[in-house]
Design an enzyme around this catalytic site. Sequence first.
Site, PDB file in Angstrom:
ATOM      1  N   ARG A  77      41.094  62.622  31.115  1.00  0.00           N
ATOM      2  CA  ARG A  77      41.678  63.209  29.920  1.00  0.00           C
ATOM      3  C   ARG A  77      41.524  62.245  28.755  1.00  0.00           C
ATOM      4  O   ARG A  77      41.728  61.042  28.913  1.00  0.00           O
ATOM      5  CB  ARG A  77      43.165  63.489  30.179  1.00  0.00           C
ATOM      6  CG  ARG A  77      43.870  64.066  28.977  1.00  0.00           C
ATOM      7  CD  ARG A  77      45.263  64.518  29.310  1.00  0.00           C
ATOM      8  NE  ARG A  77      46.197  63.416  29.455  1.00  0.00           N
ATOM      9  CZ  ARG A  77      47.478  63.581  29.755  1.00  0.00           C
ATOM     10  NH1 ARG A  77      47.965  64.789  29.981  1.00  0.00           N
ATOM     11  NH2 ARG A  77      48.283  62.547  29.868  1.00  0.00           N
ATOM     12  N   HIS A  82      57.584  59.937  30.743  1.00  0.00           N
ATOM     13  CA  HIS A  82      56.393  59.374  31.373  1.00  0.00           C
ATOM     14  C   HIS A  82      56.686  58.216  32.309  1.00  0.00           C
ATOM     15  O   HIS A  82      56.012  58.044  33.315  1.00  0.00           O
ATOM     16  CB  HIS A  82      55.345  59.016  30.323  1.00  0.00           C
ATOM     17  CG  HIS A  82      54.566  60.218  29.940  1.00  0.00           C
ATOM     18  ND1 HIS A  82      54.888  61.001  28.863  1.00  0.00           N
ATOM     19  CD2 HIS A  82      53.526  60.813  30.551  1.00  0.00           C
ATOM     20  CE1 HIS A  82      54.065  62.028  28.815  1.00  0.00           C
ATOM     21  NE2 HIS A  82      53.228  61.938  29.818  1.00  0.00           N
ATOM     22  N   ARG A 121      45.071  59.937  33.549  1.00  0.00           N
ATOM     23  CA  ARG A 121      45.739  59.695  32.269  1.00  0.00           C
ATOM     24  C   ARG A 121      45.193  58.394  31.674  1.00  0.00           C
ATOM     25  O   ARG A 121      45.652  57.309  32.021  1.00  0.00           O
ATOM     26  CB  ARG A 121      47.252  59.565  32.469  1.00  0.00           C
ATOM     27  CG  ARG A 121      47.965  60.857  32.833  1.00  0.00           C
ATOM     28  CD  ARG A 121      49.481  60.634  32.872  1.00  0.00           C
ATOM     29  NE  ARG A 121      50.234  61.866  32.909  1.00  0.00           N
ATOM     30  CZ  ARG A 121      50.720  62.439  34.010  1.00  0.00           C
ATOM     31  NH1 ARG A 121      50.516  61.887  35.183  1.00  0.00           N
ATOM     32  NH2 ARG A 121      51.421  63.558  33.929  1.00  0.00           N
ATOM     33  N   ARG A 134      61.509  66.512  26.491  1.00  0.00           N
ATOM     34  CA  ARG A 134      61.465  66.058  27.884  1.00  0.00           C
ATOM     35  C   ARG A 134      61.988  64.639  28.056  1.00  0.00           C
ATOM     36  O   ARG A 134      62.146  64.154  29.158  1.00  0.00           O
ATOM     37  CB  ARG A 134      60.034  66.176  28.425  1.00  0.00           C
ATOM     38  CG  ARG A 134      59.036  65.291  27.735  1.00  0.00           C
ATOM     39  CD  ARG A 134      57.602  65.671  28.091  1.00  0.00           C
ATOM     40  NE  ARG A 134      57.064  64.901  29.189  1.00  0.00           N
ATOM     41  CZ  ARG A 134      55.780  64.921  29.548  1.00  0.00           C
ATOM     42  NH1 ARG A 134      54.912  65.710  28.923  1.00  0.00           N
ATOM     43  NH2 ARG A 134      55.353  64.206  30.539  1.00  0.00           N
ATOM     44  N   CYS A 155      48.546  70.729  36.540  1.00  0.00           N
ATOM     45  CA  CYS A 155      48.594  69.284  36.795  1.00  0.00           C
ATOM     46  C   CYS A 155      49.914  68.660  36.361  1.00  0.00           C
ATOM     47  O   CYS A 155      50.048  67.446  36.352  1.00  0.00           O
ATOM     48  CB  CYS A 155      47.410  68.573  36.154  1.00  0.00           C
ATOM     49  SG  CYS A 155      47.396  68.654  34.358  1.00  0.00           S
ATOM     50  N   GLU A 171      49.246  73.491  27.426  1.00  0.00           N
ATOM     51  CA  GLU A 171      50.585  72.881  27.475  1.00  0.00           C
ATOM     52  C   GLU A 171      51.405  73.153  26.215  1.00  0.00           C
ATOM     53  O   GLU A 171      52.528  72.707  26.083  1.00  0.00           O
ATOM     54  CB  GLU A 171      50.499  71.379  27.755  1.00  0.00           C
ATOM     55  CG  GLU A 171      49.542  70.595  26.890  1.00  0.00           C
ATOM     56  CD  GLU A 171      49.429  69.123  27.319  1.00  0.00           C
ATOM     57  OE1 GLU A 171      50.180  68.672  28.186  1.00  0.00           O
ATOM     58  OE2 GLU A 171      48.569  68.436  26.740  1.00  0.00           O
ATOM     59  N   ASN A 199      54.588  70.064  32.385  1.00  0.00           N
ATOM     60  CA  ASN A 199      55.646  69.198  31.820  1.00  0.00           C
ATOM     61  C   ASN A 199      55.844  69.519  30.342  1.00  0.00           C
ATOM     62  O   ASN A 199      56.954  69.740  29.873  1.00  0.00           O
ATOM     63  CB  ASN A 199      55.271  67.718  31.942  1.00  0.00           C
ATOM     64  CG  ASN A 199      54.909  67.322  33.353  1.00  0.00           C
ATOM     65  OD1 ASN A 199      55.359  67.955  34.295  1.00  0.00           O
ATOM     66  ND2 ASN A 199      54.090  66.296  33.494  1.00  0.00           N
ATOM     67  N   ASP A 200      54.728  69.525  29.621  1.00  0.00           N
ATOM     68  CA  ASP A 200      54.847  69.814  28.191  1.00  0.00           C
ATOM     69  C   ASP A 200      55.074  71.293  27.938  1.00  0.00           C
ATOM     70  O   ASP A 200      55.803  71.659  27.022  1.00  0.00           O
ATOM     71  CB  ASP A 200      53.595  69.329  27.445  1.00  0.00           C
ATOM     72  CG  ASP A 200      53.706  67.853  27.138  1.00  0.00           C
ATOM     73  OD1 ASP A 200      54.779  67.438  26.652  1.00  0.00           O
ATOM     74  OD2 ASP A 200      52.747  67.107  27.412  1.00  0.00           O
TER      75      ASP A 200
HETATM   76  C1  PEP Z   1      51.846  67.805  31.351  1.00  0.00           C
HETATM   77  O1  PEP Z   1      52.224  67.852  30.171  1.00  0.00           O
HETATM   78  O2  PEP Z   1      52.249  68.579  32.237  1.00  0.00           O
HETATM   79  C2  PEP Z   1      50.872  66.785  31.775  1.00  0.00           C
HETATM   80  C3  PEP Z   1      50.311  66.822  32.956  1.00  0.00           C
HETATM   81  O3  PEP Z   1      50.586  65.767  30.900  1.00  0.00           O
HETATM   82  P1  PEP Z   1      51.590  64.582  30.551  1.00  0.00           P
HETATM   83  O4  PEP Z   1      52.716  64.612  31.541  1.00  0.00           O
HETATM   84  O5  PEP Z   1      50.807  63.319  30.641  1.00  0.00           O
HETATM   85  O6  PEP Z   1      52.013  64.903  29.173  1.00  0.00           O
HETATM   86 MG    MG Z   2      51.199  66.810  28.641  1.00  0.00          MG
END
Ligand code: PEP
Ligand code: MG
Length: 469
Positions: free
Chosen positions: A215, A72, A179, A347, A384, A313, A336-337
């Site tokens: 979110r 993050h 976020r 990650r 996203c 996700e 991402n997740d």
């Molecule tokens: C993701 O997981 O792709 C996402 C957009 O949320 P975050 O990166 O905040 O976990």
């Molecule tokens: Mg996420």
Amino acid sequence: MEDPYLRERATDIRDLGRRILSHLQEKTPSVTEELTEPVIIVGEELTASMLGEFPLDKVKGLVSVMGSSSSHVAILARAMGIPTVMGAVDLPYSKLDKVDMIVDGYSGQIFTYPSDAIIDSYQQIVDEERLLESEYEQLKDLPCETLDGQRIGLYVNTGLLADINRSLDRGAEGVGLYRTEVPFMIRDRFPTEAEQEQIYRQQLQGFAPAPVTIRTLDVGGDKALPYFPIKEENPFLGWRGIRVTLDHLEIFMAQIRAMIKASAGLHNLKIMLPMISNVAEVEEAQSLIRRAYAEVKEEGYDVIMPKVGVMIEVPAAVYQVKELAGMVDFMSVGSNDLTQYLLAVDRNNSRVAGLYHTFHPAVLRALNDIVEQTKGEGIKLSVCGEMAGDPLGAILIMAMGYDTLSMSSTSLPKVKAVLRKLTMEQAEDMLAQVMSLAHADAVKQTLMKLVREAGVERLIRPSKTAALQ
Ligand code: PEP
Ligand code: MG
């Protein structure tokens, strides 16, 4: 100690210990507030909450020994346009105080004591970037439309107040992911419902009448609140996102009520639920949202029931995407997740960062399946995660048939510039070519070749960085 508050004071003692140690080692004390010169922050483990401690206009680069590009802190840094290198495992970080340094966020390289020749090369890259920026500036008010007239929505991911102007300046059509943990992280206690209402209103008002997708709190994993510590063996598989807030209804309800109140008279709020792994979580959250809405309406606010959506996700959600589509108004893929959970690659762990690949065929197939499975369900789909802000990823996502892409405001002009130079047919052809490949590296290389042939490589990254590698 029994008392959780006092137990947590151990952190303060540890911090004090660190400071004393730093004095004993004759290191200069923390200078976060007195920074007057541009700096590069180097540390063993930079975290998202640490960024709040620095005057960010002075921070020109970040280097962290631990973490990876999808941590993050890296996502926030990208959003702020700060070149960052994560996972610099062998870096003698404690010996770099006041050392001149170049941080190449494109290649993940760091140069200490750079020679004049290297400085000149990088100055040229900076100049080239500036030139591209001014080209992008002209696209600001133009739609994101392919050469054959197909429209795709470009939204932004936000977290900080400063993101509002930055995003509007770059032509964002709305917010695809706000976020909320970011404003929570830069405080030393939970913001009250009234404080949250004010924070959310700034976002909703800043973008109105465009939609703002807020979110619910997604803490856990690598996002810790200093005043709400979660200690677990496997934080990414543990108490995270919706799991925390459904266990703490006071947090969830205060947040939802604040969001709905903040939308009074604006009517542009959408609520998104993170880390959904089963339909029961959605049912429970929806009934709480309906209750909060009824309460706020009863209190006399001019509000409408917000649209509610979920993040896809977790692999379980991919396989239940049809059921979920029948329950909610929109869905957004958190690539991402999804990448981390599909590939079983933390990650945040630099040791396995080389295995974390959003162009892994399994990830691409999952993304494609989500579109296929929800055809005819009348649901709006977006992505996203960071993949949407990577021009190569954006081409594929658009070709798959997603309605919108949501990304950092830093990435938006670049993605728009690239998509406007292609036809949908070209993008679909690129997708078809890579979907049959078995290796993530092959996907990436093929895409690079295809964008070169399509004449858009120059827009993707400065030619100098490619030449330096
Ligand atoms: C993701 O997981 O792709 C996402 C957009 O949320 P975050 O990166 O905040 O976990
Ligand atoms: Mg996420």
